[in-house]
Design an enzyme around this catalytic site. Structure first.
Site, PDB file in Angstrom:
ATOM      1  N   SER A 212      43.724  -4.479 -16.792  1.00  0.00           N
ATOM      2  CA  SER A 212      44.936  -4.581 -17.223  1.00  0.00           C
ATOM      3  C   SER A 212      46.123  -5.639 -16.833  1.00  0.00           C
ATOM      4  CB  SER A 212      45.612  -3.679 -17.386  1.00  0.00           C
ATOM      5  OG  SER A 212      46.918  -3.192 -18.010  1.00  0.00           O
TER       6      SER A 212
ATOM      7  N   ASP B   6      48.240  -3.307 -23.454  1.00  0.00           N
ATOM      8  CA  ASP B   6      49.064  -2.028 -24.123  1.00  0.00           C
ATOM      9  C   ASP B   6      49.932  -2.023 -23.537  1.00  0.00           C
ATOM     10  OD1 ASP B   6      48.278  -2.170 -21.323  1.00  0.00           O
ATOM     11  OD2 ASP B   6      47.231  -0.425 -21.488  1.00  0.00           O
TER      12      ASP B   6
ATOM     13  N   GLU C 296      57.886   3.799 -21.283  1.00  0.00           N
ATOM     14  CA  GLU C 296      57.171   2.832 -19.976  1.00  0.00           C
ATOM     15  C   GLU C 296      58.754   2.347 -20.248  1.00  0.00           C
ATOM     16  OE1 GLU C 296      54.283   4.674 -17.100  1.00  0.00           O
ATOM     17  OE2 GLU C 296      54.021   3.265 -18.242  1.00  0.00           O
TER      18      GLU C 296
ATOM     19  N   ASN D  53      58.347  -0.389 -18.648  1.00  0.00           N
ATOM     20  CA  ASN D  53      57.302  -1.834 -18.929  1.00  0.00           C
ATOM     21  C   ASN D  53      56.849  -2.176 -20.171  1.00  0.00           C
ATOM     22  OD1 ASN D  53      55.206   0.071 -19.269  1.00  0.00           O
ATOM     23  ND2 ASN D  53      54.637  -0.118 -16.882  1.00  0.00           N
TER      24      ASN D  53
ATOM     25  N   SER E  65      53.030   2.810  -6.218  1.00  0.00           N
ATOM     26  CA  SER E  65      51.932   2.209  -6.813  1.00  0.00           C
ATOM     27  C   SER E  65      50.825   2.908  -7.141  1.00  0.00           C
ATOM     28  CB  SER E  65      51.966   0.725  -6.691  1.00  0.00           C
ATOM     29  OG  SER E  65      50.508  -0.401  -7.889  1.00  0.00           O
TER      30      SER E  65
ATOM     31  N   THR F 244      48.243   1.370  -8.672  1.00  0.00           N
ATOM     32  CA  THR F 244      47.363   0.344  -9.622  1.00  0.00           C
ATOM     33  C   THR F 244      47.758  -0.457  -8.841  1.00  0.00           C
ATOM     34  OG1 THR F 244      49.066  -0.722 -10.837  1.00  0.00           O
ATOM     35  CG2 THR F 244      48.491   1.427 -11.920  1.00  0.00           C
TER      36      THR F 244
ATOM     37  N   ARG G 195      56.459   0.188  -5.078  1.00  0.00           N
ATOM     38  CA  ARG G 195      57.705   0.000  -5.682  1.00  0.00           C
ATOM     39  C   ARG G 195      59.346   0.311  -5.642  1.00  0.00           C
ATOM     40  NH1 ARG G 195      53.974  -3.022  -9.155  1.00  0.00           N
ATOM     41  NH2 ARG G 195      52.370  -1.399 -10.077  1.00  0.00           N
TER      42      ARG G 195
HETATM   43  C1  G16 Z   1      49.296   0.913 -15.676  1.00  0.00           C
HETATM   44  C2  G16 Z   1      49.488   2.071 -16.296  1.00  0.00           C
HETATM   45  C3  G16 Z   1      50.758   2.815 -17.128  1.00  0.00           C
HETATM   46  C4  G16 Z   1      51.213   2.375 -15.364  1.00  0.00           C
HETATM   47  C5  G16 Z   1      51.318   1.032 -15.395  1.00  0.00           C
HETATM   48  C6  G16 Z   1      51.895   0.854 -13.880  1.00  0.00           C
HETATM   49  O1  G16 Z   1      49.830   0.654 -17.026  1.00  0.00           O
HETATM   50  O2  G16 Z   1      49.033   2.526 -17.728  1.00  0.00           O
HETATM   51  O3  G16 Z   1      51.755   3.749 -17.147  1.00  0.00           O
HETATM   52  O4  G16 Z   1      53.222   2.139 -15.655  1.00  0.00           O
HETATM   53  O5  G16 Z   1      49.785   0.902 -14.685  1.00  0.00           O
HETATM   54  O6  G16 Z   1      51.311   1.777 -12.593  1.00  0.00           O
HETATM   55  P1  G16 Z   1      52.197   1.170 -10.690  1.00  0.00           P
HETATM   56  O7  G16 Z   1      53.472   1.567 -10.906  1.00  0.00           O
HETATM   57  O8  G16 Z   1      51.334   3.309 -11.047  1.00  0.00           O
HETATM   58  O9  G16 Z   1      51.607   0.611 -10.617  1.00  0.00           O
HETATM   59  P2  G16 Z   1      48.332  -0.929 -17.172  1.00  0.00           P
HETATM   60  O10 G16 Z   1      49.018  -1.634 -18.640  1.00  0.00           O
HETATM   61  O11 G16 Z   1      48.928  -1.361 -15.520  1.00  0.00           O
HETATM   62  O12 G16 Z   1      47.049  -0.599 -17.670  1.00  0.00           O
END
Ligand code: G16
Length: 539
Positions: free
Chosen positions: A65, A280, A370, A372, A500, A502, A507
């Site tokens: 993503s 997305d 969200e 974002n 985070s 991801t 954060r």
């Molecule tokens: C994913 C999740 C989102 C989340 C984002 C950031 O988005 O689907 O719901 O807001 O990661 O998450 P984090 O702050 O935990 O890193 P995407 O668009 O990267 O798949």
């Protein structure tokens, strides 16, 4: 199912070469692409088990993503288009991390603990983004599916929301739409064109947007929509390369940096749109006469949609429960507007669309976004039925019928299966057209509090633990008190931190009344995190 084949293929062709722990996070596994081969193989196997357990088709999407090109990831999609059930995230993490020689015993244990009937047929729909590493990782997942005797349909390079759509259409035997890409484009484009009807109610609305496709898979989908919507909406597409994915462009960059990508030729007061690497998420923005940047993010989209739906519900006379779901990242200005001006109930849940989606299902019409830019609207079947009945009933007045028909058409523009950047953009364009609004009119509904996000690198982000939908930090001990002390110095000050799911960072979010103070709050909180949570310098 031959367990020794599953283990042998894993051991010999997709061995685990990485010793660290890999975790199924906010949106599946996400890390450096070079260490994911064995994970993808095993997720192919797991998708087969999940398909058998649910007796339905499961989705497997290969994408990282918004992350940089060197990362990749995989997420499994449940039969109703939802993210993988939370209890299976643990199972996925376990299977991804066991030694090669424990694959067979782990798979057998999952089968027995989850009561899976191994004779149930299994089928997986696969999609991938445009990353260089994605094709090989797709092959690894296919090897896992095949070793576990499952069947698969590989749709190749598609957006994440398209994958969710295909899973839902397949599992509902086409009642949601045709389980093809043509079906997806047709459903959304036809609904958009039909609801759009005549001219906008004011000439402020100009049917043209500049779209930044983040150099990702969304560029392909955007081109198709551009073709299908010719004469209705002019989409100028930028950042369509197969390299520099998300680099200084895309929804995450625009949201976090609060600047337009240099590659988009912004014009004064013109609507610009950025989507992310797998399409997305979506945010809008514009630049005013004084070259000031204005962001219209997920909160703005949610409030626009909520205001439009509330008005149509009132006009239609339908008594349906409308609700909005946000996360701690939602700007305080938006929450105040929803509660006090729109007077719509608002819920706050932890980050991750899976949390928002589930909460939104509690309402007849649940809007979730969200900040974002990740979100959509979900409707209960009973609500859809009531809307359609009112639009057709001879007992309804013309005004009631008209409002209900508009609601019914809006339902068709929306990809209810998951947040879909392009479907969301079509919904925003539908509402702006219906209201006769330009981007300034849209923005004038409320004021955002100045806000800032920063990332802090720590030795182990798992030392952070939060509660109250991530608004309070419980570990490390003493950090929340520090945050409270910092924000108490500023009017309307608010800040929170979270690990985070991801990226390997913590954060920090901060907001307050004065734009001159917000940077200071964010930096002070970031320093507190570094001090109390083992910060290391960002490489
Ligand atoms: C994913 C999740 C989102 C989340 C984002 C950031 O988005 O689907 O719901 O807001 O990661 O998450 P984090 O702050 O935990 O890193 P995407 O668009 O990267 O798949």
């Amino acid at each position: 199912m031959d367990f020794s084949v599953i283990e042998n293929v894993g051991k010999t062709q997709h061995p685990k070469t990485y010793d660290g722990h890999i975790q199924y996070g906010t949106a599946g596994f996400r890390t450096r692409a070079t260490i994911l081969d064995h994970v993808l193989y095993r997720m192919g196997v797991l998708a087969v088990l999940r398909s058998k357990a649910k007796n339905a088709v499961i989705g497997l999407m290969i994408t990282a993503s918004h992350n940089p090109e060197c990362d990749n990831g995989v997420k499994l999609v449940d039969p109703a288009g939802e993210m993988l059930e939370a209890s299976w995230e643990k199972i996925a993490t376990e299977l991804a991390n066991v030694n090669d020689s424990d694959i067979s015993s782990t798979v057998q244990r999952i089968i027995s603990e989850q009561n899976i009937s191994i004779n149930t047929p299994a089928s997986v729909i696969i999609g991938r983004d445009t990353r260089t590493s994605s094709a090989a990782l797709a092959n690894s997942s296919i090897a896992g599916i095949t070793a576990a005797n499952g069947t698969f349909k590989n749709f190749g390079v598609i957006t994440t929301p398209q994958l969710h759509y295909l899973v839902v259409c397949t599992n509902t035997n086409g009642s949601y739409g045709d389980a093809t890409l043509e079906g997806y484009y047709r459903k959304l484009s036809n609904a958009f064109k039909s609801i759009r009807g005549g001219s906008p109610s004011s000439d402020k609305y100009v049917p043209s947007v500049k779209l930044d496709a983040a150099n990702g898979v969304g560029a392909i989908a955007a081109r198709e929509f551009k073709k299908q919507l010719e004469g209705f909406l002019n989409i100028e597409i930028y950042n369509v390369a197969n390299e520099n994915l998300n680099h200084e462009c895309g929804a995450d960059y625009v949201k976090v940096q609060q600047v337009p990508p240099a590659t988009v030729p912004v014009e004064i007061n013109c609507r610009c749109v950025s989507i992310d690497g797998d399409a997305d998420r979506v945010v809008y923005y514009y630049v005013d006469e004084k070259a000031k940047f204005h962001l219209l993010d997920g909160d703005r989209i949610a409030t626009l949609v909520a205001g439009y739906f509330k008005e149509l519900l009132n006009k239609s006379g339908l008594n349906l429960k409308l609700g909005l779901v946000q996360t701690a990242y939602a700007n305080g200005g938006s929450t105040h507007y929803i509660e006090n001006v729109l007077k719509i109930p608002v819920a706050c849940v932890p980050t991750g669309v899976k949390h928002l989606h589930h909460k939104a299902l509690e309402f007849d019409i649940g809007i979730y976004f969200e900040a974002n830019g990740h979100g959509t609207v979900v409707f209960k079947d009973s609500a859809i039925e009531a809307i359609r009945e009112t639009s057709a009933s001879s007992d309804s007045s013309t005004a009631q019928k008209d409002a209900a028909s508009k609601l019914a058409s809006a339902i068709e523009v929306i990809n209810q299966t998951v947040g879909d950047a392009l479907s969301d953009m079509l919904l925003v364009e539908t509402i702006l057209h219906a209201n006769g609004w330009d981007v300034l009119a849209w923005e004038s509904s409320y004021n955002d509090l100045p806000n800032k996000q920063v990332k802090v690198k720590v030795e182990d982000r798992n030392v952070i633990s939060t509660t109250d939908a991530e608004r309070k930090c419980v570990k490390p001990v003493g950090l929340q008190e520090e945050i409270d002390k910092i924000v108490s110095r500023y009017p309307k000050g608010r800040s929170f931190i979270r690990a985070s799911g991801t990226e390997d960072v913590v954060r920090v979010y901060a907001e307050c009344e004065n734009s001159t103070d917000v940077e200071k709050i964010a930096q002070d909180v970031a320093s507190a995190v570094r001090r109390l949570a083992g910060g290391v310098s960002l490489s």
